[in-house]
Design an enzyme around this catalytic site. Structure first.
Site, short mmCIF file in Angstrom:
data_model
loop_
_atom_site.label_atom_id
_atom_site.label_comp_id
_atom_site.label_asym_id
_atom_site.label_seq_id
_atom_site.Cartn_x
_atom_site.Cartn_y
_atom_site.Cartn_z
N GLY A 22 51.27 37.03 42.30
CA GLY A 22 50.57 37.13 43.56
C GLY A 22 49.66 38.35 43.57
O GLY A 22 49.72 39.20 42.68
N ILE A 40 43.23 41.98 42.28
CA ILE A 40 42.97 42.63 41.00
C ILE A 40 43.58 44.03 40.96
O ILE A 40 43.65 44.71 41.99
CB ILE A 40 41.45 42.71 40.72
CG1 ILE A 40 41.21 43.01 39.23
CG2 ILE A 40 40.76 43.72 41.63
CD1 ILE A 40 39.78 42.75 38.79
N TYR A 66 44.55 47.49 37.95
CA TYR A 66 44.32 48.10 36.64
C TYR A 66 45.65 48.61 36.09
O TYR A 66 46.48 49.15 36.82
CB TYR A 66 43.34 49.26 36.77
CG TYR A 66 43.39 50.24 35.61
CD1 TYR A 66 42.82 49.93 34.38
CD2 TYR A 66 44.05 51.47 35.73
CE1 TYR A 66 42.89 50.81 33.30
CE2 TYR A 66 44.12 52.36 34.67
CZ TYR A 66 43.55 52.02 33.46
OH TYR A 66 43.63 52.89 32.40
N CYS A 75 43.17 45.77 44.44
CA CYS A 75 43.99 44.90 45.30
C CYS A 75 43.17 44.26 46.41
O CYS A 75 43.71 43.87 47.45
CB CYS A 75 45.18 45.67 45.88
SG CYS A 75 46.24 46.41 44.62
#
Length: 251
Positions: free
Chosen positions: A109, A112, A114, A211
């Protein structure tokens, strides 16, 4: 009977795809055990109801599922969750090469994020039926472990209403995120997990909308404390808090 024994593994610095494959293998093993248990239980219940079987069958005992708590670090990588938007990656293919980073769309879930050196990535692969069957409580418990770990360093962190993860100053314009979360759960078995910035190179977050949140900063323990932190020490403290909060027996 609930099995709260948890195998702890530190995979060190590991390629993201390799770690994902290893996660999937452990995850699939637990799911298959649960499917086998369910089918065996149904067969047992059917057989036990026949007249000839009355009083013959012993109580059904399912096979145990195994639980794992994995810590690792990854080389520079961006990952996009199922609810994410590809345009939240602000680098093209050439930009990724220049940053020596790779990019994956994955089955957790969230949006994006890093991962990179100096960041603790934790993958709890747990059968939540061994602990509690509440995914929201699961996420809040992981958050609490991070909050307690930061408190051990004199850092006061908390939650941001409506978002997962751990934040500083979530109630004002200086809000900044130190830990992102994204999980997958099937048949109460979890995978993926959290990314906790310890000595992380925060410049890499400038190339994404972290996010999916474009108006909040990202931070690390190093930035908050003004010094580099012993990441192995942080791992031990975090492992302790996770084990206590979940009632785990770490192996």
């Amino acid at each position: 009977m609930k099995n709260k024994k948890v195998f702890f593994q530190d995979w060190g610095l590991i390629d993201y795809q390799q770690a994902w494959d290893k996660q999937e293998e452990l995850f699939a093993s637990s799911v298959q055990t649960k499917l086998k248990n369910r089918n065996s239980e149904l067969a047992y219940e059917t057989a036990a109801k026949t007249p000839v079987a009355a009083g013959v069958y012993e109580p059904f005992e399912p096979d145990e599922t195994f639980n794992y708590l994995v810590f690792c670090e990854h080389p520079h990588v961006y990952t996009l969750g199922k609810s994410g938007k590809p345009e939240h990656l602000l680098l093209n293919e050439q930009g990724l090469k220049e940053k020596q980073a790779v990019y994956y769309t994955i089955n957790r879930g969230g949006d994006i994020t890093y991962h990179g050196p100096g960041q603790i990535v934790s993958y709890p692969i747990l059968d939540l039926e061994n602990f509690f069957t509440d995914i929201h409580l699961y996420l809040r418990t992981l958050e609490e472990a991070i909050i307690l770990t930061l408190a051990d360093y004199g850092l006061k962190a908390g939650r941001y209403p409506g978002y997962t993860g751990v934040w500083f100053d979530a109630d004002n314009a200086n809000a900044r995120k130190i830990c992102a979360m994204g999980v997958r759960c099937s048949r109460w078995v979890t995978m993926h997990g959290l990314a906790f910035n310890v000595n992380t190179d925060l410049d890499y977050f400038n190339h994404i909308v972290p996010c999916g949140i474009d108006d909040k900063a990202v931070t690390s323990m190093q930035k908050e404390l003004g010094r580099q932190v012993d990441i192995n020490e942080v791992k031990e403290i975090l492992k302790h808090h996770i084990s206590v909060l979940f009632g785990m027996e770490i192996l």
